[in-house]
Design an enzyme around this catalytic site. Structure first.
Site, PDB file in Angstrom:
ATOM      1  N   TYR A 316       0.842  -1.194   0.000  1.00 43.76           N
ATOM      2  CA  TYR A 316       0.000   0.000   0.000  1.00 43.76           C
ATOM      3  C   TYR A 316       0.879   1.246   0.000  1.00 43.76           C
ATOM      4  CZ  TYR A 316      -4.292  -2.583   0.264  1.00 43.76           C
ATOM      5  OH  TYR A 316      -5.338  -3.394  -0.059  1.00 43.76           O
ATOM      6  N   TYR A 328       1.784  -6.777   2.117  1.00 36.72           N
ATOM      7  CA  TYR A 328       1.507  -8.149   2.522  1.00 36.72           C
ATOM      8  C   TYR A 328       2.029  -9.181   1.530  1.00 36.72           C
ATOM      9  CZ  TYR A 328      -1.833  -5.344   5.149  1.00 36.72           C
ATOM     10  OH  TYR A 328      -2.408  -4.388   5.934  1.00 36.72           O
ATOM     11  N   ASP A 330       0.374 -12.289   0.629  1.00 39.67           N
ATOM     12  CA  ASP A 330      -0.913 -12.948   0.870  1.00 39.67           C
ATOM     13  C   ASP A 330      -0.814 -14.463   0.890  1.00 39.67           C
ATOM     14  OD1 ASP A 330      -2.265 -10.615   1.185  1.00 39.67           O
ATOM     15  OD2 ASP A 330      -3.322 -10.669  -0.719  1.00 39.67           O
ATOM     16  N   GLY A 337      -4.671 -21.524   0.026  1.00 38.22           N
ATOM     17  CA  GLY A 337      -5.436 -22.748   0.172  1.00 38.22           C
ATOM     18  C   GLY A 337      -6.337 -22.736   1.386  1.00 38.22           C
ATOM     19  N   LEU A 339      -7.519 -20.253   2.860  1.00 35.00           N
ATOM     20  CA  LEU A 339      -8.519 -19.201   2.754  1.00 35.00           C
ATOM     21  C   LEU A 339      -9.425 -19.368   1.537  1.00 35.00           C
ATOM     22  CD1 LEU A 339      -6.399 -16.092   3.799  1.00 35.00           C
ATOM     23  CD2 LEU A 339      -8.047 -17.362   5.171  1.00 35.00           C
ATOM     24  N   GLY A 413      -9.303 -11.580   3.670  1.00 35.70           N
ATOM     25  CA  GLY A 413      -9.893 -10.419   4.313  1.00 35.70           C
ATOM     26  C   GLY A 413     -10.885  -9.720   3.411  1.00 35.70           C
ATOM     27  N   TYR A 415     -10.327  -8.666   0.372  1.00 40.95           N
ATOM     28  CA  TYR A 415     -10.126  -8.964  -1.049  1.00 40.95           C
ATOM     29  C   TYR A 415     -10.544 -10.391  -1.371  1.00 40.95           C
ATOM     30  CZ  TYR A 415      -7.986  -5.416  -4.021  1.00 40.95           C
ATOM     31  OH  TYR A 415      -7.779  -4.340  -4.840  1.00 40.95           O
ATOM     32  N   ASP A 416     -11.321 -10.528  -2.447  1.00 37.26           N
ATOM     33  CA  ASP A 416     -11.635 -11.836  -3.024  1.00 37.26           C
ATOM     34  C   ASP A 416     -10.841 -11.963  -4.324  1.00 37.26           C
ATOM     35  OD1 ASP A 416     -13.815 -10.960  -1.328  1.00 37.26           O
ATOM     36  OD2 ASP A 416     -14.981 -12.645  -2.092  1.00 37.26           O
ATOM     37  N   TYR A 417     -10.165 -13.082  -4.473  1.00 35.15           N
ATOM     38  CA  TYR A 417      -9.474 -13.357  -5.732  1.00 35.15           C
ATOM     39  C   TYR A 417     -10.118 -14.565  -6.398  1.00 35.15           C
ATOM     40  CZ  TYR A 417      -5.720 -10.408  -3.856  1.00 35.15           C
ATOM     41  OH  TYR A 417      -4.992  -9.369  -3.330  1.00 35.15           O
ATOM     42  N   HIS A 473      -2.618   1.047  -4.190  1.00 35.18           N
ATOM     43  CA  HIS A 473      -1.786  -0.111  -3.880  1.00 35.18           C
ATOM     44  C   HIS A 473      -1.485  -0.894  -5.153  1.00 35.18           C
ATOM     45  CE1 HIS A 473      -5.995  -1.429  -3.652  1.00 35.18           C
ATOM     46  NE2 HIS A 473      -5.581  -2.629  -4.011  1.00 35.18           N
ATOM     47  N   HIS A 475      -0.630  -5.021  -6.833  1.00 38.49           N
ATOM     48  CA  HIS A 475      -0.717  -6.478  -6.686  1.00 38.49           C
ATOM     49  C   HIS A 475       0.340  -7.099  -7.592  1.00 38.49           C
ATOM     50  CE1 HIS A 475      -4.847  -6.479  -4.814  1.00 38.49           C
ATOM     51  NE2 HIS A 475      -4.866  -5.308  -5.424  1.00 38.49           N
ATOM     52  N   ASP A 484       7.614 -28.664 -19.131  1.00 41.58           N
ATOM     53  CA  ASP A 484       8.289 -29.858 -19.655  1.00 41.58           C
ATOM     54  C   ASP A 484       7.829 -30.036 -21.095  1.00 41.58           C
ATOM     55  OD1 ASP A 484       9.597 -30.393 -17.316  1.00 41.58           O
ATOM     56  OD2 ASP A 484       8.513 -32.226 -16.843  1.00 41.58           O
ATOM     57  N   GLU A 522      20.333 -18.748 -15.349  1.00 39.91           N
ATOM     58  CA  GLU A 522      19.117 -18.340 -14.652  1.00 39.91           C
ATOM     59  C   GLU A 522      19.202 -16.893 -14.188  1.00 39.91           C
ATOM     60  OE1 GLU A 522      18.696 -20.838 -11.242  1.00 39.91           O
ATOM     61  OE2 GLU A 522      20.636 -20.302 -10.411  1.00 39.91           O
ATOM     62  N   HIS A 631      -3.533  -0.583  -8.551  1.00 37.67           N
ATOM     63  CA  HIS A 631      -4.936  -0.309  -8.264  1.00 37.67           C
ATOM     64  C   HIS A 631      -5.051   1.106  -7.715  1.00 37.67           C
ATOM     65  CE1 HIS A 631      -8.989  -1.762  -6.365  1.00 37.67           C
ATOM     66  NE2 HIS A 631      -9.101  -0.641  -7.063  1.00 37.67           N
TER      67      HIS A 631
END
Length: 674
Positions: A316, A328, A330, A337, A339, A413, A415-417, A473, A475, A484, A522, A631
């Protein structure tokens, strides 16, 4: 955002009112298919069964490693070696192992359990790290401030003396560098006034007041009071009954399967069209898809070994002392899982979907069922998968496209994803992240932009209601993509677009060409995403034309973090500095910010692993893609946000010899009676 409403842990909320009626109307005969948790594992990648979770606890108790005070952070499958899983065929035996993370006497432990031998295979204490939070801590931490006289006095200043409607929301504190706090489990605890609130608990924050609690000592370390802010206006409900009901109820629009589903789900094994893969739910990352293969005229061809979320970073942009720590992880701090919310037939997923009930452990190690945590369904897109109309001879060929969707909905909390893995009939895989829920809100003095305080109040967000701000904020959701492509021998290549100047005859002065360059070691990919295309190539197989078979990673949303590189919250989220990374395959390198990001002030995860610069050309490699988006809130986000989707695509590129959807049947033309 990572604030946890304890109500988000509730499951099994029933459909009521118009919503239930619309589902009944839209789907009178196409009831959902419920897939119960397996009693016995039949595949090496199956999630742990209830009996296996009980076996883990029996082994730990027998070994004297846990007592009644111990708390389980997670019990999960300890995957077999990749070569063993790839070589396994149905009916063959396979080993089963589990991994457990345990909090006991304020210490953190990792255990490895041989489930077949019912024995403890490993036990390690983890020093100087903090695990993800557990529900017991979140529930108890919210009550600690109410026992502290400093906090009580600050509430009295605000005219609040009855705390029955005060809900305190424990939040992770971010990186902790203070040596005096090392080893302590800390949470910052702001609160909200839920008086008069129904379905929206976020509209009346008690601003400028926050307690910091020490879960180790069960005490309040400090209370921060930056001054009284008048309370916002009453929180509006987002229930349909309170919406105004101006819009007429529509005629039903169906996604159904009147002749039966084309999707086959057996345990965790899924088959649809030419696709096959395995799906399970993990407490940390949620849905994990493994062994993704495509049936190419009788040959099951490898595309990806595993595909899952890895980490979500949500910083934020408010410098206030009660806000600046809010950055955070999350997934690593809370868990997608655990949540995962129950998906609702006819609303979250079509009523004809398969709904998977999956088993995880509670904080005491008992198995619990997460109902409807994953849904799997097919849908027509309404678009052709390919078409051509030839005007010269008046011919036309068009084929309809259907998709298969694997969906989960973690609620962190406010936020719904929605996390979707979408397969189509031309070999494409879309990975999509939907952002839903309610803005994180801050109480301010301004009622509107005409107030003299508005310029200061809106410096870091958008005024969405009287005296209520939604804070800016970001994401950053990183997905781990273990490709593979026709086997484990792969390489990442950049097809760079280089400009060539023309000096010959004609008016044309320039064009571009493709120059292919393999990535040898890498690390982050620093080539601008619009300057090249990126492919994972097989090193051992070619198509009919002689090209190495490959899959292209097509970027979607690709914002990267703008925070200073030496910002403590950015140091532990180094993966967010780049959209695309590549690493050598390693079984235990799964989480982009490391295994224990909670309170961690150090660089970990992708930046740490890839500093070794391991070779990845003609090797088994993993690519990591970060779906990044900013956002800036808007008035339309309140009191509940319409969904906003982001993602990327994995697309076959010379993987096939020709269009793999050529044999998709035409649509039935009902008007012609066909």
């Amino acid at each position: 955002m990572a604030t946890i409403s304890l109500t988000s842990w509730g499951r099994g909320r029933a459909l009521t009112g118009l919503a239930a009626a619309m589902v009944a109307i839209a789907s009178p005969t196409h009831a959902e298919t419920r897939v119960a948790p397996q009693a016995t594992a039949t595949h090496p990648m199956d999630a742990l069964t209830a009996d296996e979770i009980r076996t883990v606890m029996d082994v730990l108790r027998s070994a004297g490693k846990v007592d009644t005070a111990a708390r389980i952070v997670s019990i999960t499958l300890d995957e077999n070696a990749k070569d063993e899983v790839r070589a396994w065929r149905a009916g063959q035996p396979f080993a089963r192992r589990a991994a457990a993370t345990i909090l006991s006497n304020s210490n953190l432990y990792e255990a490895k359990i041989d489930l077949g031998g019912r024995s403890l295979a490993g036990w390690d204490e983890i020093k100087d790290r903090q695990s993800a939070l557990i529900i017991d801590e979140l529930m108890s931490a919210g009550e600690l401030p109410k026992q502290d006289q400093r906090w009580v006095a600050a509430m009295n200043k605000r005219g609040i003396t009855d705390f029955a409607n005060v809900m305190c929301l424990p939040l992770t504190v971010g990186p902790v560098a203070d040596p005096a706090l090392k080893g302590h489990r800390l949470l910052n605890v702001p609160c909200v006034d839920t008086t008069g609130a129904g379905n929206n608990l976020w509209g009346r924050p008690i601003e400028n007041l926050m307690a910091q609690v020490d879960l180790t000592a069960r005490t309040v370390l400090s209370v921060t009071d930056l001054g009284v802010v008048p309370p916002p206006a009453p929180t509006p409900s987002h229930a349909y009954a309170d919406s105004g009901k101006y819009r007429a109820a529509p005629k039903p629009v169906e996604i159904g399967a009147p002749q039966g589903s084309n999707v086959a789900v057996e345990g965790g094994q899924v088959r649809w069209d030419n696709w096959s893969f395995h799906v399970r739910l993990e407490p940390r990352v949620g849905a994990v898809l493994s062994l993704i293969r495509y049936d190419d005229h009788g040959t099951a061809r490898d595309i990806a070994y595993q595909l899952s979320a890895s980490e979500m970073f949500v910083p934020y942009m408010d410098p206030a002392q009660t806000w600046q720590f809010r950055a955070y992880m999350d997934i690593g701090e809370y868990g997608f899982g655990v949540l995962s919310s129950e998906l609702r037939p006819g609303e979250d997923c079509p009523a004809s979907a398969h709904f998977l009930d999956l088993t995880i452990s509670d904080t005491k190690g008992g198995p619990i069922v997460s109902k409807g945590a994953v849904c799997i369904f097919e849908r027509p897109t309404g678009d052709p998968i390919w078409r051509h109309s030839e005007l010269i001879n008046n011919t036309a060929e068009v084929r309809p496209n259907n998709e298969l969707v694997v969906r989960m909905a973690p609620v962190v909390g406010n936020y719904d994803y929605l996390v979707d893995y979408v397969f189509d009939r031309a070999g494409n895989i879309d990975v999509r992240l939907g952002a839903y829920g309610i803005d994180a809100t801050k109480g301010v003095a301004s009622r509107s932009l005409s107030d003299p305080t508005a310029a200061d109040d809106t410096a870091y967000g958008t005024l969405i209601s009287e005296r209520l701000l939604a804070v800016n904020h970001d994401h950053y959701m990183t997905f781990r993509i273990d490709m593979d492509v026709d086997g484990t021998g792969n390489r990442l290549v950049e097809d760079r677009f280089s400009v060539r100047k023309l000096t010959g005859e004609g008016q044309r002065k320039s064009l571009w060409q493709v120059e292919t360059k393999p990535v040898a070691t890498e690390g982050p990919v620093t080539t601008p995403l619009n300057a090249a295309q990126f492919r994972i190539e097989s090193t051992g197989k070619t198509n009919k034309q002689g090209y190495r078979t490959s899959y292209q990673l097509m970027p979607g949303h690709s914002d990267v973090s703008l925070l200073a590189k030496d910002d403590p919250i950015q140091l532990r989220a180094g993966f967010a500095a780049y959209t695309l990374w590549a690493s050598a395959y390693a079984k235990d390198e799964r989480y982009a910010a490391g295994l224990y990001p909670n309170e961690n002030p150090d660089v970990d995860g992708l930046p740490k692993w890839t500093a070794a610069k391991r070779a990845i050309e003609d090797r088994d490699l993993v690519v990591w893609y970060t779906v990044g988006f900013r956002h800036v809130p808007r008035a339309e986000d309140w009191p509940v946000m319409p969904g906003l989707w982001h993602g990327f695509r994995l697309r076959p590129f010379n993987f096939f010899d020709r269009n793999p959807a050529l044999d998709v049947p035409p649509a039935v033309d009902a008007r012609a009676g066909k």
